[in-house]
Design an enzyme around this catalytic site. Structure first.
Site, PDB file in Angstrom:
ATOM      1  N   GLY A 219      10.683 -46.060   3.355  1.00  0.00           N
ATOM      2  CA  GLY A 219      10.832 -45.257   4.568  1.00  0.00           C
ATOM      3  C   GLY A 219      10.338 -43.833   4.405  1.00  0.00           C
ATOM      4  O   GLY A 219      10.809 -43.113   3.546  1.00  0.00           O
ATOM      5  N   SER A 220       9.380 -43.423   5.218  1.00  0.00           N
ATOM      6  CA  SER A 220       8.773 -42.120   5.011  1.00  0.00           C
ATOM      7  C   SER A 220       7.877 -41.758   6.185  1.00  0.00           C
ATOM      8  O   SER A 220       7.967 -42.355   7.255  1.00  0.00           O
ATOM      9  CB  SER A 220       7.976 -42.126   3.699  1.00  0.00           C
TER      10      SER A 220
END
Length: 220
Positions: A181-182
């Site tokens: 997640g980013s």
């Protein structure tokens, strides 16, 4: 157009996690049968997270392709904090179900690379661009300067970048990976023609975010 480099289907960054998951799940299955189900579910999650499928890259050399899979969360005129200029900023947010391999948005040369340690706030928030751990690439292209920034997220704890100053990148070429997640920010020249809009779902190396104007002089 198919890129001239092979794709591993499963990202090389994931093999340690995947093999470990298979080994643990298999061992628990052998001894405890039904108790192994949660471990197989986790292993399947690891498999889908580290998938790295091949993509068809647009032939048009002016195209700025998405550097990541995900959703567009910002399209604005902003200050590029790396090249100290006014620029068009587009941001792609990746959740844990997106492909996390990062690709070059343009053909060009890496002029400089910056790395900054930082916090780990929600990558969907605007302030993540300046406060989170991040890695930035200044890429000079025929259509102008492009800054591509990998930004860690709330649970992301590892930014991987495999290129340094002087590297030649081809549009859609794999250059890095971010775990769990980013966000990836792209800063473009002000005369670029933006095609993406907030809320759009985009795919790395395949979706066109904008068109660069050519010819254009590169930054000295």
């Amino acid at each position: 157009m198919r890129p001239p480099w092979p794709h591993p289907v499963i990202a090389k960054e994931g093999w340690t996690f995947l093999l470990g998951g298979l080994a643990v799940s298999g061992l628990i299955t052998y001894y405890f049968a039904w108790w192994s189900i949660p471990f197989w579910v986790l292993t399947l999650f690891v498999l889908q997270f580290f998938r790295d499928p091949p993509r068809e890259v647009p032939d048009e050399p002016r195209a700025v392709v998405s550097p990541a899979d995900g959703r567009i969360v910002e399209v604005s005129r902003a200050q590029d904090p790396y090249l100290k200029r006014e620029a068009l900023k587009l941001s792609v947010f990746m959740n844990v179900f997106n492909v996390h391999s990062n690709r070059s948005p343009v053909d060009g040369t890496v002029k400089q690379r910056w790395y900054f340690s930082g916090a780990f706030v929600n990558a969907a928030l605007d302030k993540a661009s300046l406060h989170n751990e991040r890695n930035a690439l200044w890429i000079t292209s025929a259509g102008g300067d492009v800054t591509c920034v990998q930004v860690a997220g709330l649970i992301a704890r590892r930014i991987l970048c495999y290129v340094e100053s002087g590297a030649q990148l081809v549009r859609g070429q794999r250059f890095g990976f971010i775990r769990f997640g980013s966000r990836v920010d792209v800063y473009l020249p002000l005369d670029a023609e933006v095609k993406a809009a907030i809320g759009d779902k985009v795919y790395a190396a395949q979706s066109v975010l904008a068109w660069l104007k050519t010819p254009s002089s590169t930054r000295k």
